[in-house]
Design a protein around this motif. Structure first.
Motif, PDB file in Angstrom:
ATOM      1  N   ALA A   1      45.814   7.242  24.300  1.00 29.41           N
ATOM      2  CA  ALA A   1      46.299   6.935  25.653  1.00 29.41           C
ATOM      3  C   ALA A   1      47.301   5.802  25.586  1.00 29.41           C
ATOM      4  O   ALA A   1      47.279   4.967  24.670  1.00 29.41           O
ATOM      5  CB  ALA A   1      45.140   6.581  26.585  1.00 29.41           C
TER       6      ALA A   1
ATOM      7  N   SER B   1      40.493   6.881  34.151  1.00 27.87           N
ATOM      8  CA  SER B   1      41.823   6.814  33.520  1.00 27.87           C
ATOM      9  C   SER B   1      42.905   6.425  34.515  1.00 27.87           C
ATOM     10  O   SER B   1      43.988   7.034  34.578  1.00 27.87           O
ATOM     11  CB  SER B   1      42.183   8.155  32.853  1.00 27.87           C
ATOM     12  OG  SER B   1      41.247   8.458  31.845  1.00 27.87           O
TER      13      SER B   1
ATOM     14  N   HIS C   1      38.251   3.092  32.641  1.00 25.35           N
ATOM     15  CA  HIS C   1      38.284   3.962  31.464  1.00 25.35           C
ATOM     16  C   HIS C   1      37.783   5.365  31.790  1.00 25.35           C
ATOM     17  O   HIS C   1      38.277   6.359  31.224  1.00 25.35           O
ATOM     18  CB  HIS C   1      37.432   3.337  30.356  1.00 25.35           C
ATOM     19  CG  HIS C   1      37.467   4.097  29.074  1.00 25.35           C
ATOM     20  ND1 HIS C   1      38.607   4.695  28.582  1.00 25.35           N
ATOM     21  CD2 HIS C   1      36.494   4.356  28.156  1.00 25.35           C
ATOM     22  CE1 HIS C   1      38.353   5.284  27.415  1.00 25.35           C
ATOM     23  NE2 HIS C   1      37.063   5.097  27.144  1.00 25.35           N
TER      24      HIS C   1
ATOM     25  N   TRP D   1      41.745  -1.585  34.471  1.00 28.85           N
ATOM     26  CA  TRP D   1      41.904  -0.162  34.198  1.00 28.85           C
ATOM     27  C   TRP D   1      40.528   0.473  34.072  1.00 28.85           C
ATOM     28  O   TRP D   1      39.665   0.003  33.310  1.00 28.85           O
ATOM     29  CB  TRP D   1      42.704   0.037  32.921  1.00 28.85           C
ATOM     30  CG  TRP D   1      43.054   1.465  32.609  1.00 28.85           C
ATOM     31  CD1 TRP D   1      43.979   2.229  33.246  1.00 28.85           C
ATOM     32  CD2 TRP D   1      42.468   2.287  31.596  1.00 28.85           C
ATOM     33  NE1 TRP D   1      44.025   3.486  32.694  1.00 28.85           N
ATOM     34  CE2 TRP D   1      43.106   3.547  31.668  1.00 28.85           C
ATOM     35  CE3 TRP D   1      41.484   2.085  30.637  1.00 28.85           C
ATOM     36  CZ2 TRP D   1      42.778   4.598  30.817  1.00 28.85           C
ATOM     37  CZ3 TRP D   1      41.157   3.124  29.787  1.00 28.85           C
ATOM     38  CH2 TRP D   1      41.797   4.369  29.865  1.00 28.85           C
TER      39      TRP D   1
END
Length: 512
Positions: free
Chosen positions: A296, A334, A331, A329
């Motif tokens: 990512a 996403s 996880h 962020w």
């Protein structure tokens, strides 16, 4: 009829006076003569003392009637079931006075307000007032008593010692305060980057091992980080030119090399098998050691990402950049939690490298800013809303290079670089004094009061970076300008703490 004072003694001779004046039918008005009678010793009652005689004054005495009356009060004295040592006013008006000496004694013992020495008409009222007074006094003493310092707190450990327990030489370390050239593994190994070389020392055996060396084309080592509990011998390192490697320190071999030309290096942090790496372009790259590939690329920052930190549960990633922006962020989803609404802004006035998630409160994040910000912000990321700000702010006017929450108590440790001059018109003198006090130091703050409880001068030059032991008790600090590495015992673990966590590792690392 004129009258005047006629003194007489009432202890004795009352029978003789009565018999002598029985024939008198009218009151006698005595002339200017004072009658004195010497009482007979045989007639003195045993209840009176011959040494202590009271002299009373009687106006307009009628000897025939008044002396014939018994010596009892007209109104009977009420029987009161009260404390015999407490003075109680009866129905008769007796001359009961409190002397200045008793007042002084009462004030000295704090009894004047309790009405112990003051007569009252109601025993029950006295008891109620006394009880309420004692209750107020007990409550005030209870709340005014200071709590004992916890043995787990930094005040009882770092504050008592006020000195480091281990010192190592660190020549050739990166002088960049945004670098992370040191890390502490769960296997009790301390890894340090010196320019192009990476060394680690086993604190159990004191053995020093040279792990690897980067090439000149890759640049100097900027950041390193050990793997988690599952893989404590994995060491990731990143160079200033963007090269990322993963080394097996136990076997002394390289596992993977991710080359990303043109993208400089920021901070990095492991989350299981996933490694998050901050880049100079503002993006954050995620690598998976199992796939040995990039999985990512998170966009959101516009400047170099200095701070990278996974939450304790591994669900959120916090990042801070050179402009002071902090992003969260998710996880699992996403996506960036702080990018959906432009009003949700987590921002400092200076670069952000220091980030730390609370291990005992979900979603609690601490971030520290560099010059010219010099403040610690504490955020509740679980309750982010538009235009929401930090729940706490600790202004220090000093560069904050790292942050660590305690695993055992509600305290936050911060390391600091140099402070800067602040105009006295813009800052309170107490804040300026605290800024000078934490320069090049370790500081521990209590939570949620955010009061500074311990401050220790760690180095003579700015503290560039620090790392905490896996047992949560000790901290290593590094000062590139001073070229020294020091270990401080900050907290203590509970007695029932599992010793497999290495709770006694610091005692095996002291200088002998």
């Amino acid at each position: 009829m004129s009258s005047f004072v006629f003194p007489c003694y009432l202890q004795a001779g009352t029978n003789e006076i009565h018999s002598k004046y029985d024939s008198i039918t009218e009151p006698i008005t005595p002339t200017c003569a004072t009658i004195k009678r010497t009482p007979s010793r045989a007639s003195v009652s045993s209840t009176y003392s011959t040494r202590k005689r009271r002299r009373v004054s009687v106006a307009s005495l009628h000897l025939g009637q008044d002396l014939a009356r018994p010596l009892v009060p007209e109104t009977p004295i009420e029987e009161i079931n009260g404390d015999r040592f407490v003075t109680v006013r009866t129905s008769t008006s007796l001359p009961l006075n409190i002397t200045p000496r008793t007042n002084r004694i009462a004030k000295a013992f704090g009894l004047l307000d309790d009405r112990v020495l003051s007569p009252t008409n109601s025993p029950s009222l006295f008891s109620d007032r006394c009880f309420r007074s004692l209750l107020r006094r007990s409550a005030s003493e209870l709340f005014s008593t200071s709590r004992a310092t916890s043995l787990l707190s930094a005040k009882a450990n770092l504050g008592a010692r006020n000195h480091f327990v281990l010192a190592l030489d660190g020549p050739g370390m990166s002088t960049d305060l945004f670098a992370s050239p040191m890390a502490w593994s769960h296997a009790n190994c301390i890894g340090v980057a010196f320019k192009y070389d990476v060394y680690f020392q086993d604190l159990e055996s004191r053995a020093v091992v040279h792990l690897c060396r980067s090439s000149l084309s890759d640049g100097t080592v900027h950041s390193i980080d050990w793997g988690g509990k599952a893989k404590p011998y994995l060491l990731a390192l990143g160079t200033t030119f963007g090269d990322v490697r993963v080394m097996d320190a136990e076997k002394g071999m390289q596992l993977v090399d991710w080359v990303d030309d043109g993208h400089g290096m920021g901070g990095m942090h492991w989350n299981g098998d996933v490694l998050a790496v901050g880049r100079a372009g503002g993006n954050v790259t995620l690598f998976d050691i199992r796939m040995r590939a990039e999985i990512a690329n998170i966009m959101g920052h516009k400047r170099r990402v200095h701070g990278v930190k996974w939450s304790i549960d591994g669900h959120h990633l916090a990042t801070g950049d050179d402009s002071g922006i902090v992003h969260i962020w998710d996880h699992r989803a996403s996506n960036l939690l702080t990018n959906g609404d432009k009003n949700i802004r987590m921002k400092h006035k200076g670069p952000v490298k220091a980030l730390s998630w609370s291990p005992w409160q979900h979603g609690l994040l601490a971030s520290g800013g560099g010059s010219p910000d010099g403040a610690i912000h504490i955020w509740n990321t679980g309750k982010m809303a538009p235009s929401s700000g930090p729940v706490h702010t600790i202004p220090l006017q000093t560069t904050i290079t790292s942050l660590h929450w305690s695993l055992h108590c509600k305290e936050l440790l911060s390391t600091h670089g140099s402070s800067w001059a602040v105009p006295q018109s813009n800052v309170h003198p107490a804040a300026h004094a605290s800024a000078v006090g934490v320069e090049n130091s370790l500081a521990v703050h209590s939570y949620p009061s955010c009061q500074q409880i311990v401050t220790v001068k760690a180095h003579s030059a700015p503290v560039g970076h620090s790392c905490m032991a896996p047992d949560g008790c000790s901290v290593f600090t590094v000062s590139p300008k001073e070229e020294t590495i020091k270990m401080f015992r900050v907290w203590s673990a509970p007695d029932d703490k599992d010793k497999n966590e290495g709770s006694d590792m610091t005692f095996k690392s002291t200088i002998r």
